[in-house]
Scaffold this motif. Structure first.
Motif, short mmCIF file in Angstrom:
data_model
loop_
_atom_site.label_atom_id
_atom_site.label_comp_id
_atom_site.label_asym_id
_atom_site.label_seq_id
_atom_site.Cartn_x
_atom_site.Cartn_y
_atom_site.Cartn_z
N ILE A 176 0.83 -1.21 0.00
CA ILE A 176 0.00 0.00 0.00
C ILE A 176 0.86 1.26 0.00
CG2 ILE A 176 -0.18 0.36 2.51
CD1 ILE A 176 -3.30 0.43 1.96
N ASP A 177 0.28 2.39 -0.41
CA ASP A 177 0.99 3.67 -0.36
C ASP A 177 0.35 4.55 0.72
OD1 ASP A 177 -1.40 4.41 -1.51
OD2 ASP A 177 -0.57 4.93 -3.46
N CYS A 178 0.75 5.82 0.79
CA CYS A 178 0.33 6.66 1.92
C CYS A 178 -1.17 6.92 1.94
CB CYS A 178 1.09 7.99 1.92
SG CYS A 178 0.73 9.11 0.56
N SER A 179 -1.77 7.27 0.80
CA SER A 179 -3.21 7.54 0.80
C SER A 179 -4.01 6.26 0.99
CB SER A 179 -3.62 8.23 -0.51
OG SER A 179 -3.38 7.39 -1.62
N GLY A 180 -3.48 5.15 0.47
CA GLY A 180 -4.14 3.88 0.70
C GLY A 180 -4.13 3.50 2.17
N PHE A 181 -3.03 3.81 2.85
CA PHE A 181 -2.92 3.47 4.27
C PHE A 181 -3.94 4.24 5.11
CE2 PHE A 181 -1.08 4.31 8.50
CZ PHE A 181 -1.06 3.01 8.99
N VAL A 182 -4.04 5.57 4.91
CA VAL A 182 -5.00 6.34 5.71
C VAL A 182 -6.43 5.95 5.34
CG1 VAL A 182 -3.40 8.26 6.03
CG2 VAL A 182 -5.02 8.33 4.13
N THR A 183 -6.65 5.59 4.08
CA THR A 183 -7.98 5.13 3.67
C THR A 183 -8.35 3.85 4.40
OG1 THR A 183 -7.77 6.16 1.47
CG2 THR A 183 -9.41 4.41 1.71
N LEU A 184 -7.39 2.94 4.53
CA LEU A 184 -7.64 1.70 5.27
C LEU A 184 -7.96 1.98 6.74
CD1 LEU A 184 -5.08 -1.01 4.11
CD2 LEU A 184 -7.51 -0.82 3.56
N CYS A 185 -7.25 2.93 7.34
CA CYS A 185 -7.51 3.27 8.75
C CYS A 185 -8.96 3.72 8.92
CB CYS A 185 -6.55 4.37 9.21
SG CYS A 185 -4.83 3.83 9.36
N TYR A 186 -9.46 4.51 7.98
CA TYR A 186 -10.85 4.97 8.04
C TYR A 186 -11.81 3.82 7.80
CZ TYR A 186 -10.15 10.04 8.45
OH TYR A 186 -9.86 11.30 8.92
N LYS A 187 -11.51 3.00 6.80
CA LYS A 187 -12.38 1.87 6.47
C LYS A 187 -12.48 0.89 7.63
CE LYS A 187 -14.31 -1.55 4.04
NZ LYS A 187 -15.74 -1.58 3.65
N LEU A 227 -1.63 16.75 5.05
CA LEU A 227 -1.33 16.58 3.62
C LEU A 227 -0.31 17.60 3.16
CD1 LEU A 227 -2.07 15.31 0.80
CD2 LEU A 227 -3.73 17.16 0.59
N TRP A 228 0.80 17.11 2.63
CA TRP A 228 1.77 17.97 1.95
C TRP A 228 1.36 17.95 0.49
CZ3 TRP A 228 4.99 20.73 4.96
CH2 TRP A 228 5.17 20.29 6.27
N GLN A 229 0.80 19.07 0.03
CA GLN A 229 0.11 19.09 -1.26
C GLN A 229 0.96 18.52 -2.39
OE1 GLN A 229 -1.07 22.96 -2.85
NE2 GLN A 229 -3.05 22.10 -3.42
N GLY A 230 0.38 17.54 -3.08
CA GLY A 230 1.04 16.93 -4.21
C GLY A 230 2.14 15.96 -3.84
N LYS A 231 2.34 15.73 -2.53
CA LYS A 231 3.46 14.91 -2.10
C LYS A 231 3.05 13.70 -1.27
CE LYS A 231 6.53 17.87 -3.74
NZ LYS A 231 7.42 17.54 -4.87
N HIS A 232 2.40 13.95 -0.13
CA HIS A 232 2.27 12.89 0.86
C HIS A 232 1.16 13.21 1.85
CE1 HIS A 232 3.62 9.63 3.44
NE2 HIS A 232 3.76 10.45 4.45
N VAL A 233 0.55 12.17 2.43
CA VAL A 233 -0.47 12.35 3.45
C VAL A 233 -0.18 11.42 4.62
CG1 VAL A 233 -2.06 10.65 2.45
CG2 VAL A 233 -2.96 12.49 3.89
N SER A 234 -0.40 11.91 5.84
CA SER A 234 -0.17 11.14 7.05
C SER A 234 -1.38 11.25 7.98
CB SER A 234 1.08 11.64 7.79
OG SER A 234 2.22 11.56 6.98
N LEU A 235 -1.45 10.35 8.95
CA LEU A 235 -2.55 10.32 9.91
C LEU A 235 -2.13 11.00 11.21
CD1 LEU A 235 -5.39 9.16 10.72
CD2 LEU A 235 -4.15 7.16 11.59
N VAL A 236 -2.95 11.92 11.70
CA VAL A 236 -2.67 12.60 12.97
C VAL A 236 -3.09 11.69 14.13
CG1 VAL A 236 -3.20 14.60 14.43
CG2 VAL A 236 -3.04 14.87 11.94
N ILE A 237 -2.15 11.44 15.07
CA ILE A 237 -2.50 10.62 16.23
C ILE A 237 -2.42 11.41 17.54
CG2 ILE A 237 -1.87 8.46 15.12
CD1 ILE A 237 0.73 8.48 16.72
N GLN A 238 -1.67 12.52 17.54
CA GLN A 238 -1.63 13.42 18.70
C GLN A 238 -1.59 14.85 18.19
OE1 GLN A 238 1.62 12.64 21.39
NE2 GLN A 238 1.01 10.52 21.79
N VAL A 239 -2.30 15.75 18.88
CA VAL A 239 -2.37 17.13 18.43
C VAL A 239 -1.45 18.01 19.28
CG1 VAL A 239 -4.70 16.88 17.53
CG2 VAL A 239 -4.38 17.57 19.90
N GLY A 240 -1.37 19.28 18.90
CA GLY A 240 -0.50 20.23 19.58
C GLY A 240 0.16 21.12 18.55
#
Length: 306
Positions: A176-187, A227-240
């Motif tokens: 899987i790639d980055c967007s696929g991974f976050v999509t799986l987390c939601y699914k 989301l780093w536009q046009g580059k990469h997406v990650s999942l937020v697990i802690q805020v601040g």
């Protein structure tokens, strides 16, 4: 003989005729009567909701247009990010606030709206806020992300569509790639498809950006996306101030990383966008996506992440 009321009206008219003075409309704050012979924003519609840096959409574009009209922002500045509330929009709004006796904090709120209304602007209808994602659902999304990080040795980086693992929760091995991974987390958490594709197996960073709501850092919660536009997406697990993310942009992922560390991977000026997907939100597309775009994977640029 005129009645008393008639004598008073006639006296007032005679007085104005002698002095040449007539009652004039009071000018809006920040302008003299000579500077504003008419309301400069008459006929303009501005949003009725609060806006701050990080927001985007039609309301921001309306605000920018008004600032250009009033001379607090240039058209060239607006053209660098139409519909995006960035540093230039914030700075221009502060100039407007300073000129109109409003605290210059760069946030479009009730007092600032009142100042715009005094210049003739009207406010659009209040938007019905979307139903926020329940905390329990956010926790489930984060839990799925942490599961991925704990099984990184069996999760490989690959741009494959349909997205691998959609039909089998915790499938291993996983390609899987980055967007696929976050999509799986939601699914796997039971959340709506963040791509807006009803888990058809399609989607990439572009569909996430187009379908989800753009929010400022101050509103980010666990389970949202970075989301780093046009580059990469990650999942937020802690805020601040420096949110903790789970990233899967290379064969070494998924793993935990701070936003500040991830920023070093990209060229200066790469736009950072925070995304959320409230339940019931009618998220309008930020840009038009072709059928081919919706089916594609993430751009090869993310393969260079370490």
């Amino acid at each position: 003989m005129l009645p008393a009321g008639g004598r008073m009206r006639r006296k007032a008219q005679t007085s104005r005729a002698r002095t040449g003075k007539a009652r004039k409309r009071k000018a809006p704050a920040g302008y003299s009567r000579a500077e504003v012979p008419s309301l400069p924003l008459k006929g303009y519609t501005l949003p009725a909701v609060d806006l701050e840096r990080g927001a985007s959409g039609t309301g921001v574009r309306q605000l920018q247009t008004a600032l250009v009209k009033l001379g607090h922002m240039t058209q060239a500045q607006m053209d660098t990010g139409p519909g995006t509330f960035g540093a230039r929009t914030e700075g221009s709004l502060k100039k407007f606030q300073e000129a109109h006796g409003v605290d210059a904090i760069g946030v479009y709120g009730p007092k600032t709206r009142a100042a715009f209304k005094a210049l003739g602007a009207t406010l659009g209808d209040e938007e019905t806020p979307p139903t926020p994602m329940p905390p329990v659902l956010r926790t489930k999304i984060v839990t799925e992300g942490l599961w991925g990080a704990s099984h990184r040795d069996q999760i490989h980086y690959a741009q494959i569509r349909p997205i691998d693992g959609l039909q089998l929760r915790h499938k291993l091995p996983l390609d899987i790639d980055c967007s696929g991974f976050v999509t799986l987390c939601y699914k796997w958490a039971g959340a709506p498809d963040p791509n807006g594709n009803r888990y058809s197996g399609a989607g990439y960073t572009g569909t996430l950006e187009a379908h989800m709501l753009h929010i400022p850092l101050s509103q980010v919660q666990p389970g949202d996306l970075c989301l780093w536009q046009g580059k990469h997406v990650s999942l937020v697990i802690q805020v601040g101030e420096d949110p903790l993310l789970i990233s899967h942009g290379s064969e070494s992922g998924p793993y935990e990383v701070r936003t500040s560390a991830q920023k070093k991977w990209y060229p200066a000026g790469t736009r950072l966008i925070w995304l959320t997907s409230p339940l019931g939100a009618k998220a309008g597309a930020r840009r038009t996506l072709s059928r081919e775009d919706k089916a594609r994977g993430d751009p090869p640029a993310e393969e260079g992440l370490l």
